[in-house]
Design a protein around this motif. Structure first.
Motif, PDB file in Angstrom:
ATOM      1  N   LEU A  18      66.702 104.689  19.248  1.00  0.00           N
ATOM      2  CA  LEU A  18      66.942 105.224  18.055  1.00  0.00           C
ATOM      3  C   LEU A  18      65.995 104.724  16.887  1.00  0.00           C
ATOM      4  N   ALA A  19      65.702 103.316  17.158  1.00  0.00           N
ATOM      5  CA  ALA A  19      64.736 102.563  16.480  1.00  0.00           C
ATOM      6  C   ALA A  19      63.348 103.319  16.261  1.00  0.00           C
ATOM      7  N   TYR A  20      63.111 104.087  17.504  1.00  0.00           N
ATOM      8  CA  TYR A  20      61.627 104.734  17.468  1.00  0.00           C
ATOM      9  C   TYR A  20      61.859 106.155  17.119  1.00  0.00           C
ATOM     10  N   ARG A  21      63.055 106.531  16.853  1.00  0.00           N
ATOM     11  CA  ARG A  21      63.394 108.244  16.518  1.00  0.00           C
ATOM     12  C   ARG A  21      62.666 108.895  17.689  1.00  0.00           C
ATOM     13  N   ALA A  22      62.964 108.609  18.849  1.00  0.00           N
ATOM     14  CA  ALA A  22      62.388 109.187  19.801  1.00  0.00           C
ATOM     15  C   ALA A  22      63.190 110.482  20.182  1.00  0.00           C
ATOM     16  N   HIS A  23      62.383 111.443  20.684  1.00  0.00           N
ATOM     17  CA  HIS A  23      63.004 112.861  21.307  1.00  0.00           C
ATOM     18  C   HIS A  23      63.682 112.826  22.701  1.00  0.00           C
ATOM     19  N   GLU A  24      63.014 112.005  23.433  1.00  0.00           N
ATOM     20  CA  GLU A  24      63.130 112.292  24.849  1.00  0.00           C
ATOM     21  C   GLU A  24      63.349 110.836  25.388  1.00  0.00           C
ATOM     22  N   VAL A  25      64.163 110.645  26.717  1.00  0.00           N
ATOM     23  CA  VAL A  25      64.228 109.214  27.053  1.00  0.00           C
ATOM     24  C   VAL A  25      64.371 109.519  28.746  1.00  0.00           C
ATOM     25  N   PRO A  26      63.091 109.229  29.348  1.00  0.00           N
ATOM     26  CA  PRO A  26      62.908 109.362  30.673  1.00  0.00           C
ATOM     27  C   PRO A  26      63.867 108.193  31.560  1.00  0.00           C
ATOM     28  N   VAL A  27      64.728 108.951  32.385  1.00  0.00           N
ATOM     29  CA  VAL A  27      65.637 107.877  32.809  1.00  0.00           C
ATOM     30  C   VAL A  27      66.057 108.385  34.303  1.00  0.00           C
ATOM     31  N   GLY A  28      66.906 107.637  35.145  1.00  0.00           N
ATOM     32  CA  GLY A  28      67.382 108.028  36.216  1.00  0.00           C
ATOM     33  C   GLY A  28      68.720 108.513  35.939  1.00  0.00           C
ATOM     34  N   GLU A  29      69.396 109.049  36.953  1.00  0.00           N
ATOM     35  CA  GLU A  29      70.926 109.643  36.645  1.00  0.00           C
ATOM     36  C   GLU A  29      71.925 108.676  36.360  1.00  0.00           C
ATOM     37  N   ASP A  30      71.699 107.529  36.727  1.00  0.00           N
ATOM     38  CA  ASP A  30      72.682 106.473  36.175  1.00  0.00           C
ATOM     39  C   ASP A  30      72.887 106.170  34.825  1.00  0.00           C
ATOM     40  N   GLN A  31      71.926 106.294  34.208  1.00  0.00           N
ATOM     41  CA  GLN A  31      71.726 106.265  32.793  1.00  0.00           C
ATOM     42  C   GLN A  31      72.335 107.506  31.822  1.00  0.00           C
ATOM     43  N   ARG A  32      72.687 108.562  32.563  1.00  0.00           N
ATOM     44  CA  ARG A  32      73.024 109.827  31.570  1.00  0.00           C
ATOM     45  C   ARG A  32      74.222 109.250  30.677  1.00  0.00           C
ATOM     46  N   GLN A  33      75.091 108.562  31.100  1.00  0.00           N
ATOM     47  CA  GLN A  33      76.368 108.381  30.267  1.00  0.00           C
ATOM     48  C   GLN A  33      75.756 107.542  29.068  1.00  0.00           C
ATOM     49  N   GLU A  40      46.007  88.373  29.780  1.00  0.00           N
ATOM     50  CA  GLU A  40      45.509  89.571  29.650  1.00  0.00           C
ATOM     51  C   GLU A  40      46.829  90.247  29.479  1.00  0.00           C
ATOM     52  N   LEU A  41      47.890  89.990  30.310  1.00  0.00           N
ATOM     53  CA  LEU A  41      49.253  90.581  30.299  1.00  0.00           C
ATOM     54  C   LEU A  41      49.648  90.373  28.903  1.00  0.00           C
ATOM     55  N   GLU A  42      49.723  88.981  28.582  1.00  0.00           N
ATOM     56  CA  GLU A  42      50.309  88.529  27.098  1.00  0.00           C
ATOM     57  C   GLU A  42      49.515  89.437  25.950  1.00  0.00           C
ATOM     58  N   ARG A  43      48.340  89.671  26.113  1.00  0.00           N
ATOM     59  CA  ARG A  43      47.622  90.438  25.278  1.00  0.00           C
ATOM     60  C   ARG A  43      47.965  92.072  25.002  1.00  0.00           C
ATOM     61  N   VAL A  44      48.257  92.308  26.155  1.00  0.00           N
ATOM     62  CA  VAL A  44      48.575  93.923  26.154  1.00  0.00           C
ATOM     63  C   VAL A  44      49.952  93.848  25.451  1.00  0.00           C
ATOM     64  N   LEU A  45      50.918  92.859  25.898  1.00  0.00           N
ATOM     65  CA  LEU A  45      52.407  93.267  25.378  1.00  0.00           C
ATOM     66  C   LEU A  45      52.443  92.741  23.801  1.00  0.00           C
ATOM     67  N   SER A  46      51.603  91.945  23.387  1.00  0.00           N
ATOM     68  CA  SER A  46      51.370  91.626  21.921  1.00  0.00           C
ATOM     69  C   SER A  46      50.688  92.696  21.298  1.00  0.00           C
ATOM     70  N   ALA A  47      49.879  93.213  21.547  1.00  0.00           N
ATOM     71  CA  ALA A  47      49.167  94.144  21.040  1.00  0.00           C
ATOM     72  C   ALA A  47      50.468  95.485  20.648  1.00  0.00           C
ATOM     73  N   GLY A  48      50.913  95.657  21.937  1.00  0.00           N
ATOM     74  CA  GLY A  48      52.055  96.736  21.886  1.00  0.00           C
ATOM     75  C   GLY A  48      53.080  96.436  21.042  1.00  0.00           C
ATOM     76  N   ALA A  49      53.368  95.208  21.065  1.00  0.00           N
ATOM     77  CA  ALA A  49      54.419  94.840  20.100  1.00  0.00           C
ATOM     78  C   ALA A  49      54.500  95.105  18.529  1.00  0.00           C
ATOM     79  N   GLY A  50      52.929  94.762  18.365  1.00  0.00           N
ATOM     80  CA  GLY A  50      52.442  95.127  16.859  1.00  0.00           C
ATOM     81  C   GLY A  50      52.564  96.639  16.623  1.00  0.00           C
ATOM     82  N   LYS A  51      52.278  97.421  17.458  1.00  0.00           N
ATOM     83  CA  LYS A  51      52.274  98.855  17.214  1.00  0.00           C
ATOM     84  C   LYS A  51      53.620  99.259  17.290  1.00  0.00           C
ATOM     85  N   ALA A  52      54.619  98.544  17.988  1.00  0.00           N
ATOM     86  CA  ALA A  52      55.940  99.091  18.085  1.00  0.00           C
ATOM     87  C   ALA A  52      56.825  98.698  16.761  1.00  0.00           C
ATOM     88  N   ARG A  53      56.442  97.305  16.247  1.00  0.00           N
ATOM     89  CA  ARG A  53      57.300  97.200  15.094  1.00  0.00           C
ATOM     90  C   ARG A  53      56.618  97.790  14.021  1.00  0.00           C
TER      91      ARG A  53
END
Ligand code: ATP
Ligand code: MG
Length: 332
Positions: A134-149, A296-309
């Motif tokens: 909900l923090a991202y006001r997402a329209h769609e959530v791709p998940v497996g069946e176990d997450q339906r509930q 490099e993994l840290e760099r990807v994650l921290s750039a992602g966090a900036g955009k997410a925030r």
């Protein structure tokens, strides 16, 4: 169109995760603005080793990149880097019914398996999950069946929030559950889903596993004493293998049944083993290239966090304002 999903950084992701969730993440990059989160704060709701959590988080990040997530075409980040998730979790808990949380199947299943402590975090898990999306006001959530509930509950939380505090503040997301392979079962216990924390070792195929072990596990999958490669009463084991083959080939269970009509279980299992091995091989190879470079993994994650925030903080301003929490917006 905004798409969001979270995955636990448990490192040893399995074929069920790959078919049910990860492959959907990869294709969603072509369909909309895609945001994926490594949910380390969910992972601490059951017993875990602090020293291993970061290692497993890097493992999982490298698996996602190896599968085809592209940081230029999606936002990939670590949940605990964006504090808005935990703040929103608390705010949403005010419109979440205790009775609803008590009815969650995942809580019932996982709380039974805890040996020492059934944490409140395990109970509140669906509220944090609602906050993630909900923090991202997402329209769609791709998940497996176990997450339906959990997605149903998340919709209820958004609805209740909007009714109480202001229509249109939060978006009620739809789930996107694949038509084939939404619930891959444990190969040794085809009545239970393949699972990171709850399944059998020999019934779980890991994404990074040696091809020979994968083949062995599939060839030793529990089936039934009958014959005939088709779904039906008492044939859960075979039905699961039919689903797996259909999913990795991108075809339907009906087509698999038609192709293997008259075949024995041995030949069929051999074909499933070959298909799964070649499906996962390129991921395993790319993973070996990506995983060693933690910088490099840290760099990807921290750039992602900036955009997410940037996105999540805007939602939090609106939620706090609607709830009358904190200073009125416009003052500071
Ligand atoms: P755990 O069993 O500890 O909850 P998990 O295997 O479910 O772990 P998660 O990281 O919680 O792993 O799930 C990531 C995604 O994989 C979710 O979207 C979930 O619905 C999906 N998924 C999990 N297990 C399966 C399965 N057996 N078949 C298809 N999809 C699955
Ligand atoms: Mg799960």
């Amino acid at each position: 169109m905004r798409i969001f999903s979270g995955i636990q950084p448990t490192g040893r992701k399995h074929l069920g995760n790959y078919i049910g969730a990860i492959s959907q993440y990869v294709e969603s990059q072509d369909r909309g603005e895609s945001i994926f989160c490594l949910v380390d704060l969910h992972a601490i709701s059951v017993a875990y080793e602090p020293a291993e959590l970061r290692e497993r988080l890097y493992d999982t990040t490298a698996i996602l990149l190896a599968a085809g997530l592209d940081p230029d075409r999606c936002i990939l980040f670590r949940q605990s880097d964006v504090h808005e998730h935990t703040e929103l979790c608390w705010l949403l808990s005010a419109v979440t019914s205790h009775g609803d949380l008590n009815r969650m199947t995942q809580f019932k299943d996982k709380s039974q398996k805890q040996r020492e402590l059934v944490s409140s975090a395990l109970f509140l898990y669906p509220v944090l999950q609602a906050a993630d999306v909900l923090a991202y006001r997402a329209h769609e959530v791709p998940v497996g069946e176990d997450q339906r509930q959990h997605i149903e509950l998340m919709r209820e939380i958004a609805r209740r929030f909007n009714e109480r505090f202001g229509e249109g503040t939060l978006v009620e997301p739809d789930h996107r559950i694949p038509t084939v392979g939404a619930r891959i079962m444990d190969l040794q216990d085809p009545a239970s889903k393949m699972s990171t924390t709850g399944g059998t070792e020999s019934g779980t195929v890991y994404v990074l596993e040696e091809p020979s072990r994968i083949a062995k596990k599939i060839k030793s999958a529990v089936t039934d004493s009958g014959s005939g490669v088709h779904r039906g009463e008492g044939k859960q084991g075979i039905a699961n293998l039919i689903d797996i083959l259909a999913a990795v080939r991108g075809t339907t269970p009906d087509a698999v049944e038609a192709e293997f009509e008259g075949s024995g279980y041995g030949d069929f299992k051999g074909a499933v083993a070959d298909a799964v091995v070649s499906y996962l091989a390129p991921v395993r190879e790319r993973y070996a290239e990506l995983r060693p470079d933690e910088g490099e993994l840290e760099r990807v994650l921290s750039a992602g966090a900036g955009k997410a925030r940037e996105i999540a903080s805007g939602t939090l301003v609106d939620v706090r304002e609607a709830m009358g929490v904190g200073a009125p917006s416009g003052t500071s």
